[in-house]
Design a protein around this motif. Structure first.
Motif, mmCIF file in Angstrom:
data_model
loop_
_atom_site.group_PDB
_atom_site.id
_atom_site.type_symbol
_atom_site.label_atom_id
_atom_site.label_comp_id
_atom_site.label_asym_id
_atom_site.label_seq_id
_atom_site.Cartn_x
_atom_site.Cartn_y
_atom_site.Cartn_z
ATOM 1 N N TRP A 1 -7.497 3.671 -8.315
ATOM 2 C CA TRP A 1 -6.846 2.442 -8.809
ATOM 3 C C TRP A 1 -6.672 1.419 -7.694
ATOM 4 N N ILE A 2 -6.295 1.889 -6.534
ATOM 5 C CA ILE A 2 -6.186 0.934 -5.425
ATOM 6 C C ILE A 2 -7.553 0.363 -5.094
ATOM 7 N N GLY A 3 -8.571 1.218 -5.155
ATOM 8 C CA GLY A 3 -9.928 0.738 -4.918
ATOM 9 C C GLY A 3 -10.332 -0.329 -5.914
ATOM 10 N N VAL A 4 -9.930 -0.142 -7.154
ATOM 11 C CA VAL A 4 -10.275 -1.122 -8.183
ATOM 12 C C VAL A 4 -9.595 -2.458 -7.901
ATOM 13 N N VAL A 5 -8.319 -2.405 -7.563
ATOM 14 C CA VAL A 5 -7.610 -3.656 -7.245
ATOM 15 C C VAL A 5 -8.309 -4.359 -6.089
ATOM 16 N N THR A 6 -8.690 -3.572 -5.068
ATOM 17 C CA THR A 6 -9.381 -4.159 -3.919
ATOM 18 C C THR A 6 -10.698 -4.783 -4.344
ATOM 19 N N ALA A 7 -11.374 -4.130 -5.281
ATOM 20 C CA ALA A 7 -12.635 -4.693 -5.769
ATOM 21 C C ALA A 7 -12.381 -6.063 -6.398
ATOM 22 N N GLY A 8 -11.271 -6.168 -7.127
ATOM 23 C CA GLY A 8 -10.921 -7.454 -7.725
ATOM 24 C C GLY A 8 -10.659 -8.503 -6.663
ATOM 25 N N ILE A 9 -9.886 -8.120 -5.640
ATOM 26 C CA ILE A 9 -9.573 -9.059 -4.556
ATOM 27 C C ILE A 9 -10.861 -9.493 -3.850
ATOM 28 N N THR A 10 -11.762 -8.502 -3.652
ATOM 29 C CA THR A 10 -13.031 -8.806 -2.994
ATOM 30 C C THR A 10 -13.790 -9.882 -3.766
ATOM 31 N N ALA A 11 -13.915 -9.640 -5.071
ATOM 32 C CA ALA A 11 -14.628 -10.619 -5.897
ATOM 33 C C ALA A 11 -13.944 -11.982 -5.801
ATOM 34 N N PHE A 12 -12.604 -11.963 -5.731
ATOM 35 C CA PHE A 12 -11.861 -13.222 -5.665
ATOM 36 C C PHE A 12 -12.170 -13.987 -4.387
ATOM 37 N N GLY B 1 -15.108 12.959 0.638
ATOM 38 C CA GLY B 1 -16.208 13.922 0.636
ATOM 39 C C GLY B 1 -17.502 13.387 0.075
ATOM 40 N N ALA B 2 -17.516 12.095 -0.308
ATOM 41 C CA ALA B 2 -18.744 11.522 -0.860
ATOM 42 C C ALA B 2 -19.546 10.872 0.272
ATOM 43 N N PHE B 3 -20.060 11.709 1.173
ATOM 44 C CA PHE B 3 -20.741 11.172 2.352
ATOM 45 C C PHE B 3 -21.947 10.316 1.976
ATOM 46 N N SER B 4 -22.701 10.803 0.997
ATOM 47 C CA SER B 4 -23.911 10.042 0.661
ATOM 48 C C SER B 4 -23.551 8.700 0.034
ATOM 49 N N ALA B 5 -22.437 8.657 -0.709
ATOM 50 C CA ALA B 5 -22.010 7.374 -1.265
ATOM 51 C C ALA B 5 -21.636 6.414 -0.136
ATOM 52 N N PRO C 1 -26.362 -5.402 -12.615
ATOM 53 C CA PRO C 1 -26.811 -4.149 -11.999
ATOM 54 C C PRO C 1 -27.152 -4.318 -10.521
ATOM 55 N N PHE C 2 -26.465 -5.233 -9.870
ATOM 56 C CA PHE C 2 -26.881 -5.559 -8.494
ATOM 57 C C PHE C 2 -26.342 -4.524 -7.497
ATOM 58 N N SER C 3 -26.819 -4.624 -6.257
ATOM 59 C CA SER C 3 -26.698 -3.483 -5.348
ATOM 60 C C SER C 3 -25.263 -3.007 -5.113
ATOM 61 N N GLY C 4 -24.356 -3.948 -4.848
ATOM 62 C CA GLY C 4 -22.988 -3.554 -4.519
ATOM 63 C C GLY C 4 -22.345 -2.759 -5.638
ATOM 64 N N PHE C 5 -22.683 -3.102 -6.852
ATOM 65 C CA PHE C 5 -22.143 -2.392 -8.014
ATOM 66 C C PHE C 5 -22.438 -0.898 -7.921
ATOM 67 N N HIS C 6 -23.674 -0.571 -7.590
ATOM 68 C CA HIS C 6 -24.081 0.838 -7.587
ATOM 69 C C HIS C 6 -23.321 1.651 -6.546
ATOM 70 N N SER C 7 -23.303 1.121 -5.312
ATOM 71 C CA SER C 7 -22.696 1.925 -4.248
ATOM 72 C C SER C 7 -21.179 1.973 -4.396
ATOM 73 N N LYS C 8 -20.583 0.847 -4.775
ATOM 74 C CA LYS C 8 -19.131 0.829 -4.932
ATOM 75 C C LYS C 8 -18.711 1.759 -6.069
ATOM 76 N N ASP C 9 -19.525 1.753 -7.098
ATOM 77 C CA ASP C 9 -19.284 2.603 -8.244
ATOM 78 C C ASP C 9 -19.259 4.080 -7.832
ATOM 79 N N GLU C 10 -20.240 4.481 -7.040
ATOM 80 C CA GLU C 10 -20.293 5.862 -6.550
ATOM 81 C C GLU C 10 -19.006 6.212 -5.803
ATOM 82 N N ILE C 11 -18.578 5.273 -4.944
ATOM 83 C CA ILE C 11 -17.391 5.538 -4.138
ATOM 84 C C ILE C 11 -16.161 5.672 -5.023
#
Lengths: 484, 613
Positions: free
Chosen positions: B414-425, B326-330, B391-401
């Motif tokens: 939690w799954i999103g967080v793990v994915t964020a870790g994999i992404t950074a990796f 439901g976070a369309f704007s995010a 404070p770079f761009s991806g941080f803001h939008s991913k954070d909202e999501i």
């Protein structure tokens, strides 16, 4: 309307041209044919301009006594449904002459006169206002088609021509029986009188429906009487294929609209479900079989079965969107399939092969050709913004209103359609040039580009501004559906 | 009138000029037409927005009727609101940068004019898609961008892998379009119109469907379409192969714009989705699954473009997760920031490939940061942006999501967080393999021309600062603001996951080089499974594609059409021949035989008539 019998003039002008050709010789045949077809096109122009779009009645009507004993009159006239078909016929005939310009070296005199006789039959059929005249032109049409396939066709032309003849004659015979039956019970063959006159009893309607629809179904062609089409299409010379796909198939759909729907309404209701089912089968089955084809012309022929399935589907939805879409789809299919056969014919003249496997990599050797082929393939695939999209959209919309699952299956047919066209284009145009084609001049010449140009224009016009056809249809289709 | 039509018409004009005459034009003119038309389009967007701000309601322009039949009336109608304004700016802005970049990147290629003609045509369709005010016109743009994608993936049409990839993209997308088309027809049946404002206001008073109903069906079918276009499970398989196209195409179409069309379409239809919570859940689940699946594959790939392609699939998954909760704007916010940093990643990768004369394998790179420093620096900006470093761009939008996901269901967070870790990796892994260590190739790397690194620099700035564009606040008139207050702990956890990913990559590829390989070989089967993309392509081939082709050839054509139907007809023919042949014997030419038959016939006739009487 004025006393000038415009419909008779454009109907019989080609026949006169054919006579002139037969009286002169082989050399000037193509020139006479060109002049005749262009003149016919030119003379038909007042029809589209002076036509009153707000009226669904027959316009430019002519009527003369013919066979008083059977109360048969010679009646001509057009309404919004027949007018687009006349336009399509006269345009395609010009292009057929242009496309045969160098391809037909053998007996050009006979070839062009057959073509012109066919033109007379086509225009006459769409302009006829009574069933007798309709039937006469219907039968006349078979003769030049049979000759075009059987004399100027490919290797298996004799077989294909006879198959075509047997199927259509079988249909014609049934139509004749229906015609006699109708005349016997009502005493008239005039479309208007039959539509507005007293309703026939349902049982008789059912029998008549079977007789007429059998004839129309062969021409459309509907599943399962479609198997003559791939052979005829494949073996016919380019002009023959264009006429077959462009006009002859439409005679079936037109017949359903002119005879079955208005005159036999109860029978239409009775046979509605089987007709819809056969339409859907044609769409999906036709598209699916198309996927397997290895011969370019056969592939386009099978795709016609699928595309004409949309036409019958639209007609038997019996609602505005569906029927208008069906008519539009017939016009569109005539334009697109005509164009595709012209494209195939043009390249065949250079390569003398129809096997898809013998092609490949045309895009570098013939960029203009490849681009135009892409455009027509896209149009055939129902790409939005091009012409077929609008017709298919209306038909499927109409089908959804009847039964949603019908529409869903039709959408699936569209999906398959894009797949085989894409695959065709991929195998013919992309990749490295096929070694067998090296050294050939594959690119189109100016005459060929000019031949295709009107069809390019129509593909875009009818896609972006379908109102150019729908405007003519509206009142007549309303008449057809509400007059019942 | 603000003449919205000019926005798509300008690139269309560019397409027509270059497409029709490009073959005979010098490169400078082709460039001027291609870049100029997009530049003018971008400026016109600014002009329109300047005139329409604050644009709190929808602004509509109607030009003509397109299709009218019975009660159906579909006009040529363009419209703009804040949602489309954001998309327009991204498409024309990023599109402009990529066009400029491409003048440098493609300068040595054959078919230069063709490339730019297609690219302009793409812009036309994409802008039509964004500006359309009804589903059918949107569908025009939708199909159009698909076509351009097909043409551009197969741009190197002499290469078999390129045309095959194009076909795959086309066919997979058609499956999605099947769903989308069904949805459009269902919308028409349900609401009697396809106009966005009319459909959405008609949906407004309807109650939310607690069980699957017509709206749920519509929304699920729309999602099928979106999954095709935006490469979601199970239709994501075309996007990695689409990397066969020239790199600017990968950046523009397959990262920044076209693949987000599905996100845009779902967001545009938010009024319908809000009435179909079941469909929303499906969207969220598909997004989440796609995000994880693609991210894991991204860890194992060695083709630099493939890594970024799987990353795109994964990031698109994030966007759908946002939409689903439901976070369309995010979701749209992430579309924007992702357009910046992913376009930059691809263009940067293109710069690397350009420097190495076509080399795409990370194993043959290394140590490039000193040889192509500008490329390295700009790519580093994309790196921190996608890794979620504040404070770079991806941080803001991913954070909202992630916050919205947590509000919806904590396990999704939690799954999103793990994915964020994999992404950074995986991004760090690519960066380390490419720019650090020793150079393992045999080319002579050279820095790209300014036409290429100029756009990189602009995108780098946007990737760094794009988080401060306040997209969600700007979109408030279109979408209600996402619920869920900022929770510092949740933010800190996701940032920590990103940093862990970077650290792990550093450890494996810089601190202990060689360790990664031994881990891979120790994992054996599991690694092979992921490296081979879970064998999904092979599965599709075995279960769907091959049986379909075989069925068409053997069952229908050979058996049913040629065998059964024609067999029946030919059988009738043979029967007639047989009867004819037998009857022919009667015509022997022998007068006495004839006489016998006549007498026999007469006798028979007399007896029959007599019998009847």
């Amino acid at each position: 309307m004025s006393a000038y019998p415009i419909l008779s003039v454009i109907t019989f002008l080609p026949l006169a041209g054919a006579a002139v050709i037969l009286l002169t010789g082989q050399r000037p045949a193509r020139w006479i044919a060109l002049v005749t077809t262009v003149a016919t096109l030119g003379l038909s122009m007042p029809l589209y301009q002076a036509f009153d779009k707000s009226s669904g009645a027959m316009q430019f009507a002519e009527s003369r006594p013919w066979i008083p004993a059977w109360s048969v009159v010679y009646g001509m006239g057009v309404d919004g449904i027949s007018l687009p078909f006349i336009f399509l016929s006269v345009v395609l005939c010009v292009l057929c002459v242009a496309a045969s310009w160098t391809a037909i070296q053998e007996r050009p005199r006979e070839f062009y006169s057959a073509l012109l006789v066919a033109e007379t039959a086509m225009i006459g059929l769409f302009a006829a206002t009574n069933l007798f005249l309709f039937y006469v032109f219907w039968e006349i049409m078979i003769v030049p088609m049979f000759l075009l396939i059987g004399v100027w066709g490919g290797a298996a032309r004799i077989f294909a021509a006879f198959k075509f003849l047997l199927f259509t004659l079988a249909g014609s015979l049934l139509m004749l029986v229906g015609l006699v039956g109708l005349l016997h019970t009502t005493g008239t063959l005039d479309f208007q009188a039959l539509t507005t006159g007293t309703k026939l009893n349902p049982q008789l309607q059912a029998w008549l429906f079977i007789a007429f629809t059998a004839a129309f179904a062969v021409k459309v062609p509907m599943f399962p009487v479609h198997t003559w089409l791939p052979d005829a299409h494949t073996e016919a010379p380019t002009a023959g294929s264009v006429i077959l796909a462009g006009i002859l198939l439409k005679m079936g759909g037109y017949g359903l609209l002119r005879v079955a729907l208005p005159i036999l309404p109860d029978a239409v209701q009775l046979f509605l479900k089987p007709m819809l089912a056969l339409s859907i089968i044609a769409i999906v089955y036709g598209a699916y079989v198309t996927l397997a084809q290895t011969d370019v012309k056969r592939l386009i022929a099978y795709s016609s079965i699928s595309h004409m399935g949309f036409v019958t589907l639209g007609i038997f939805t019996l609602n505005r969107a569906g029927v208008e879409g069906a008519i539009l789809q017939m016009i569109n299919h005539g334009i697109i399939t005509g164009a595709l056969f012209l494209c195939v014919g043009m390249i065949y003249e250079r390569t003398h092969t129809r096997e898809i496997a013998d092609y490949g990599g045309l895009s570098k050797a013939a960029p203009v050709y490849s681009t135009l082929l892409a455009l027509f393939c896209l149009a055939a695939a129902g790409f939005p913004g091009l012409n077929a999209f609008v017709g298919e959209f209306l038909i499927i919309g109409g089908a959804f209103r009847t039964w949603a699952w019908l529409g869903a299956l039709a959408v699936f047919g569209v999906l398959l359609g894009t797949t085989y066209l894409l695959w065709l284009y991929y195998r013919v145009v992309l990749g490295e040039l096929n070694p067998g084609l090296r050294g050939l001049r594959l690119e189109l010449n100016a005459r060929e580009v000019i031949t295709l140009a009107p069809l390019i224009f129509l593909v875009l016009l009818l896609g972006l501004y379908p109102e150019s056809v729908l405007g003519y249809l509206r009142a007549s289709v309303a008449n057809l559906l509400e007059g019942r | 009138m603000h003449h919205l039509w000019l926005i798509p018409a300008l690139p269309l004009a560019g397409f027509l000029v270059n497409g029709l005459f490009g073959r005979r034009l010098p490169k400078a003119i082709i460039n001027a037409v291609a870049v100029g038309s997009v530049l003018l389009s971008f400026l016109w967007v600014l002009q329109v927005l300047n005139g329409l701000m604050p644009l709190e309601t929808l602004y509509v322009e109607r030009y003509a009727t397109w299709i009218a039949s019975g009660s159906l009336d579909i006009p040529y109608e363009l419209a703009i609101d804040r949602l489309s304004a954001v998309m327009l700016l991204v498409v024309t802005g990023v599109g402009l940068l990529i066009h400029i970049y491409a003048t440098g990147y493609m300068s040595h290629e054959d078919g230069y004019y063709r490339f730019f003609a297609y690219l302009n045509l793409f812009m036309f369709f994409m802008l039509t898609l964004v500006l359309a005010n009804n589903y059918l016109l949107l569908f025009v743009g939708w199909e159009g961008v698909g076509l351009c994608s097909y043409l551009l993936i197969g741009f190197y049409y002499l290469k078999n892998s390129a045309t095959t990839a194009g076909n795959k993209a086309f066919i997979v997308n058609r499956i999605g379009d099947f769903g989308f088309a069904l949805a459009i027809f269902l919308i028409f049946i349900q609401f009697g119109t396809l106009d966005f404002p009319a459909v959405f206001s008609a949906a407004q008073p309807l109650p939310a469907e607690s069980t699957a109903g017509i709206l749920t069906a519509i929304c699920l079918l729309l999602m099928v379409g979106a999954a095709g276009k935006s490469a979601q499970v199970p239709l994501y398989v075309w996007l990695p192969d689409a990397m066969e196209g020239p790199t600017p195409v990968s950046a523009l179409i397959h990262a920044a714009t076209m693949v987000t069309a599905g996100v845009y379409m779902v967001a545009r239809s938010s009024a319908l989705y809000l009435k179909a919570p079941l469909a929303m859940d499906v969207v969220a689940l598909i997004g989440l699954l796609t995000a994880v699946l693609a991210a894991t594959i991204g860890m194992t790939q060695f083709d630099i473009k493939k890594v970024f392609a799987y990353s795109t699939v994964s990031q698109l998954g994030y966007m759908f997760l946002a939409l689903g909760v439901g976070a369309f704007s995010a979701g749209i916010f992430h579309v924007v920031t992702h357009a910046f940093f992913k376009a930059l990643l691809f263009l940067g990768a293109g710069s690397v490939i350009h420097a190495l004369e076509g080399e795409q394998d990370l194993r043959h790179m290394g140590g490039l940061r000193k040889k192509i420093p500008i490329t390295f620096l700009t790519l580093a900006c994309a790196w921190v942006a996608i890794a979620g470093v504040p404070p770079f761009s991806g941080f803001h939008s991913k954070d909202e999501i992630l916050l919205a996901a947590h509000h919806h269901a904590p396990w999704m967070y939690w799954i999103g967080v793990v994915t964020a870790g994999i992404t950074a990796f995986y991004v760090s892994r690519a960066m380390f393999l490419c720019f650090f260590g020793k150079y393992r190739g045999h080319h002579h790397p050279h820095e790209s021309p300014v036409s290429m690194w100029g756009p990189l620099a602009v995108l780098a700035l946007l990737s760094l600062g794009g988080g401060y564009t306040h997209i969600p606040q700007f979109l408030a008139p279109v979408f209600p603001l996402a619920e869920g207050a900022h929770d510092f702990t949740l933010v800190a956890i996701s940032v920590a996951a990103g940093l862990t990913g970077i650290g792990l990559a550093w450890f494996l590829y810089i601190a202990k080089p060689g360790l990664a390989d031994s881990i891979a070989s120790n994992l054996g089967g599991l690694y092979k499974l992921v490296y081979n993309k879970y064998f999904v392509d092979e599965l599709y081939f075995a279960t769907i594609i091959n049986p379909a082709i075989a069925g068409s050839r053997t069952v229908l054509w050979k058996f049913l059409d040629a065998g059964l139907i024609d067999g029946t007809v030919n059988g009738a023919g043979h029967m007639a021949q047989w009867v004819g042949a037998k009857c022919r014997r009667l015509q022997s030419g022998n007068i006495r035989t004839y006489a016998t038959w006549v007498v026999l016939g007469a006798v028979l006739l007399i007896f029959t008539i007599g019998g009847v009487r």
